[in-house]
Design a protein around this motif. Structure first.
Motif, PDB file in Angstrom:
ATOM      1  N   UNK A 159     -14.542  63.253 -13.367  1.00 24.80           N
ATOM      2  CA  UNK A 159     -13.287  63.480 -12.652  1.00 24.80           C
ATOM      3  C   UNK A 159     -13.027  62.463 -11.548  1.00 24.80           C
ATOM      4  N   UNK A 160     -14.058  61.740 -11.112  1.00 22.54           N
ATOM      5  CA  UNK A 160     -13.891  60.780 -10.022  1.00 22.54           C
ATOM      6  C   UNK A 160     -14.040  59.351 -10.545  1.00 22.54           C
ATOM      7  N   UNK A 161     -13.616  58.382  -9.748  1.00 25.28           N
ATOM      8  CA  UNK A 161     -13.682  56.982 -10.156  1.00 25.28           C
ATOM      9  C   UNK A 161     -14.342  56.133  -9.068  1.00 25.28           C
ATOM     10  N   UNK A 162     -15.204  55.228  -9.528  1.00 23.72           N
ATOM     11  CA  UNK A 162     -15.809  54.248  -8.631  1.00 23.72           C
ATOM     12  C   UNK A 162     -14.748  53.251  -8.180  1.00 23.72           C
ATOM     13  N   UNK A 163     -14.869  52.804  -6.948  1.00 26.36           N
ATOM     14  CA  UNK A 163     -13.985  51.766  -6.424  1.00 26.36           C
ATOM     15  C   UNK A 163     -14.794  50.498  -6.191  1.00 26.36           C
ATOM     16  N   UNK A 164     -14.123  49.369  -6.244  1.00 29.84           N
ATOM     17  CA  UNK A 164     -14.801  48.106  -5.988  1.00 29.84           C
ATOM     18  C   UNK A 164     -14.433  47.062  -7.017  1.00 29.84           C
ATOM     19  N   UNK A 165     -14.754  45.827  -6.701  1.00 26.50           N
ATOM     20  CA  UNK A 165     -14.447  44.725  -7.603  1.00 26.50           C
ATOM     21  C   UNK A 165     -15.368  44.785  -8.817  1.00 26.50           C
ATOM     22  N   UNK A 166     -14.988  44.051  -9.841  1.00 24.81           N
ATOM     23  CA  UNK A 166     -15.819  43.990 -11.031  1.00 24.81           C
ATOM     24  C   UNK A 166     -17.204  43.444 -10.691  1.00 24.81           C
ATOM     25  N   UNK A 167     -17.275  42.431  -9.856  1.00 23.59           N
ATOM     26  CA  UNK A 167     -18.574  41.850  -9.475  1.00 23.59           C
ATOM     27  C   UNK A 167     -19.430  42.870  -8.740  1.00 23.59           C
ATOM     28  N   UNK A 168     -18.803  43.641  -7.843  1.00 26.27           N
ATOM     29  CA  UNK A 168     -19.552  44.642  -7.089  1.00 26.27           C
ATOM     30  C   UNK A 168     -20.071  45.752  -8.010  1.00 26.27           C
ATOM     31  N   UNK A 169     -19.255  46.147  -8.981  1.00 24.94           N
ATOM     32  CA  UNK A 169     -19.690  47.179  -9.919  1.00 24.94           C
ATOM     33  C   UNK A 169     -20.803  46.666 -10.830  1.00 24.94           C
ATOM     34  N   UNK A 170     -20.727  45.397 -11.219  1.00 27.46           N
ATOM     35  CA  UNK A 170     -21.811  44.806 -12.002  1.00 27.46           C
ATOM     36  C   UNK A 170     -23.125  44.846 -11.219  1.00 27.46           C
ATOM     37  N   UNK A 171     -23.079  44.452  -9.959  1.00 25.83           N
ATOM     38  CA  UNK A 171     -24.290  44.446  -9.136  1.00 25.83           C
ATOM     39  C   UNK A 171     -24.843  45.859  -8.971  1.00 25.83           C
ATOM     40  N   UNK A 172     -23.945  46.815  -8.750  1.00 26.13           N
ATOM     41  CA  UNK A 172     -24.384  48.204  -8.587  1.00 26.13           C
ATOM     42  C   UNK A 172     -25.036  48.714  -9.873  1.00 26.13           C
ATOM     43  N   UNK A 173     -24.456  48.362 -11.011  1.00 23.34           N
ATOM     44  CA  UNK A 173     -25.006  48.800 -12.291  1.00 23.34           C
ATOM     45  C   UNK A 173     -26.390  48.208 -12.519  1.00 23.34           C
ATOM     46  N   UNK A 174     -26.540  46.915 -12.287  1.00 23.77           N
ATOM     47  CA  UNK A 174     -27.835  46.267 -12.487  1.00 23.77           C
ATOM     48  C   UNK A 174     -28.885  46.894 -11.577  1.00 23.77           C
ATOM     49  N   UNK A 175     -28.510  47.180 -10.332  1.00 24.52           N
ATOM     50  CA  UNK A 175     -29.474  47.769  -9.400  1.00 24.52           C
ATOM     51  C   UNK A 175     -29.931  49.147  -9.876  1.00 24.52           C
ATOM     52  N   UNK A 176     -29.004  49.944 -10.390  1.00 30.28           N
ATOM     53  CA  UNK A 176     -29.369  51.271 -10.885  1.00 30.28           C
ATOM     54  C   UNK A 176     -30.218  51.173 -12.152  1.00 30.28           C
ATOM     55  N   UNK A 177     -29.891  50.230 -13.025  1.00 38.96           N
ATOM     56  CA  UNK A 177     -30.703  50.034 -14.226  1.00 38.96           C
ATOM     57  C   UNK A 177     -32.103  49.554 -13.855  1.00 38.96           C
TER      58      UNK A 177
END
Length: 633
Positions: free
Chosen positions: A229-247
């Motif tokens: 129901x919610x959406x992440x905010x941020x640039x594509x680059x920021x979301x990529x970095x966040x994803x890699x960190x979580x992985x």
């Protein structure tokens, strides 16, 4: 990783037969060849089979608390147990082992059922608490580890990691449930809210069950859910970095083990991503293994070799025959319930190969569900754009008619195979996706059922659970709802069941870092365009992994483990197909029309219609019915 089982008397604390508990545990000895234990007290008995992974010397089970009031049996791994342990130590708790089992036990004593929210891992466990006079059963968020249970005629509740543990109890009646058979034929597996044995239940993923003596068996309580129901905010680059960190965090947390550890490597995006992050975190060469096939249409081993060379892994490959149907009876025994995903054959083989050198293997399962990697999801997302433009009343008239008259061109190029697309556009989103994710459509199921079967179903449809899950989903978009239903139904019912049964059949622990719940929750919050863009699924993940992997790995056509089942039933399994129609256990049930089955076989073997998947389903169902109930099911 282990196998657990037990007996609990709900009404009175009657003695529990220790030999009966041991027999139930021995039925799942393959899950834990390194040790066993049985514990009984008035009204309760626990059995455990251990595969030693953490604290090899001090993690024996069943494990009792220091005061003896609480006893636990546990199957799985808690990846953050050191953090939980440190929190408990700060609160004054004292530990006597270095195992994650004791961390759960003391967390229960401190926080009761609320301890679950502190655990990050895959698990199914049972705790008997004499002080609270209760039995507590719990299963992990996504359903990586299984737990079956049933209430018996003597007032007891039995439970276990696999159905075969419950079947070892003489009071469990072996009666087939035909609605579960319809579920199986519709979906390809018996889902988590059903069982082929009437009266047996599965504790749903993300649920717990608190049994208290003197009270009736309660309904499971949900302790975790995922929201779209919610959406992440941020640039594509920021979301990529966040994803890699979580992985990265998910992978490294799953590399803790006191035994040899490696990874499955298919050469696809997901397993390659896991291996890349393992190699980054490891000071030694990562042990990887893959299966190749002797038929080029099914072989991905060259891609696995490319990734292995890139990250200098200690890589092993075994080439197996694409005609590996000799495993059928092995799989029937491993799964108990019928299971029609033919990729179980190569999954068993790669588990077998891994077990030669490691005890724990990381897999890439979960990313397709979390980040919309399946082709059916990108197709559905594209169809949703059309559905938003036209109301159902208009679409059903236009596309419903086209879907009825357009020929079914399975042999034609993809662009000409529009019949299912027209049919889907003429339905609601939920109906269309339920059909897309299914295996044998309802009209074909109805064709092979007897009059008795159609009466016994009383309107039950395998597809209805998908429709209900999508309509109840905490979501904004059609893709959200489809992914939510996949996470709740397909993931535990098919993918995780396949990996658990095949790996545990050879005493191998499989870990799924891409199913870390924090990663799943992050994926659910991503904007739709970051998950599916055009025909590309897992869009953000693929962009993020470009820093590790080449485009020919990231963007090649998805293959997955495939097997030539259609050809088998026109060749080496032709006699098996004939037996399905005449003289199989299916006929003994009274639920199938023998003439209709004979027509299905004839159509397939003549080449007029491809019924390969249905014949595979029917064969696996026939073998399972014979295994579970005898030929007179």
């Amino acid at each position: 990783m282990c196998g657990i089982t037990g007996i609990y008397h709900l009404q009175t604390a009657k003695p529990v037969n220790e030999a009966r508990v041991r027999a139930m545990a021995d039925a799942i000895a393959h899950r834990g060849p390194d040790g066993d234990g049985v514990w009984t007290a008035p009204g309760v008995g626990f059995g455990h089979r251990r595969l030693s992974i953490i604290d090899l010397a001090g993690g024996a089970q069943p494990m009792a608390s220091e005061d003896g009031q609480a006893v636990i049996i546990f199957n799985g791994e808690i990846y953050n147990f050191l953090d939980v342990r440190a929190e408990l130590v700060a609160l004054g708790h004292h530990f006597h082992s270095h195992s994650d089992t004791e961390a759960i036990l003391q967390a229960w004593q401190r926080w009761g059922p609320d301890c679950l929210s502190r655990l990050n891992g895959m698990f199914a466990f049972a705790i008997h608490d004499a002080r609270r006079n209760c039995l507590f059963l719990a299963r992990d968020r996504l359903g990586v580890k299984p737990l079956f249970y049933a209430e018996l005629s003597d007032g007891s509740v039995i439970f276990g990691s696999e159905l075969k543990a419950l079947l070892a109890h003489p009071l469990l009646r072996r009666t087939p449930d035909f609605s579960a058979i319809d579920d199986y034929l519709g979906l390809g597996y018996v889902p988590d809210d059903a069982s082929i044995v009437a009266g047996v239940k599965k504790l749903p993923a993300g649920h717990s069950l608190l049994l208290q003596r003197g009270h009736p068996l309660p309904r499971p309580a949900q302790w975790w859910d995922v929201s779209f129901a919610d959406r992440e905010r941020g640039s594509e680059a920021a979301l990529e970095d966040a994803l890699i960190e979580k992985m990265r965090a998910a992978v490294t947390s799953r590399m803790i083990a006191d035994v040899p550890l490696g990874a499955f490597l298919s050469g696809g995006v997901d397993s390659s991503a896991v291996v890349a992050l393992m190699a980054e975190a490891s000071t030694q060469a990562v042990k990887t293994c893959s299966i190749g096939f002797d038929h080029p249409d099914f072989d991905e081993s060259r891609y696995a070799a490319q990734v292995a060379a890139r990250f200098a892994t200690d890589h092993r490959t075994r080439i197996v025959s694409a005609d590996d149907y000799g495993l059928i009876d092995t799989l029937v025994h491993a799964f108990d319930e019928p299971f029609a995903d033919a990729s179980a054959l190569p999954t068993y083989r790669v588990s077998e190969l891994a077990r030669q050198t490691v005890t724990v293997a990381l897999s890439g399962d979960g990313a397709d569900e979390a980040f919309a990697g399946y082709r059916r999801l990108t197709f559905f997302n594209a169809e949703e754009r059309v559905r938003r433009l036209l109301p159902l009343s208009v679409r059903s008239g236009i596309f419903g008619t086209l879907g009825r008259v357009y020929p079914k061109l399975d042999w034609a190029p993809q662009m000409l195979r529009a019949k299912t697309t027209f049919q889907g556009l003429g339905r609601s989103s939920e109906e269309a996706y339920a059909d897309a994710v299914g295996v044998t459509a309802r009209p074909l199921r109805q064709r092979i059922y007897s009059d008795r079967a159609r009466r016994d179903l009383q309107g039950h449809r395998a597809e209805d659970r998908y429709i209900a899950a999508m309509r109840a989903a905490p979501a904004r978009d059609g893709l959200d709802r489809a992914q939510y239903a996949d996470l709740k139904i397909w993931l535990p019912g098919d993918i995780l069941t396949k990996v658990d049964r095949t790996s545990m059949a050879v005493s191998l622990e499989a870990r799924e870092p891409l199913l870390d719940y924090r990663l799943i929750e992050f994926g659910a919050r991503l904007p739709v365009s970051m998950r599916a863009r055009g025909s590309t699924g897992k869009w953000l993940m693929k962009q993020a992994m470009r820093r590790y992997l080449p485009d020919d790995i990231l963007f090649r056509k998805k293959m997955g483990f495939s097997t030539p089942i259609s050809a088998w039933f026109r060749g080496p399994l032709a006699a098996e197909a004939q037996r399905i129609a005449r003289g199989s256990a299916l006929g003994e049930t009274g639920w199938f029309d023998g003439k209709a089955l004979d027509t299905i076989v004839t159509e397939h073997q003549s080449g007029r219609v491809d019924h390969g998947r249905l014949l595979w389903q029917l064969m696996m169902l026939d073998r399972s019915l014979s295994n579970l109930f005898g030929v007179s099911a």
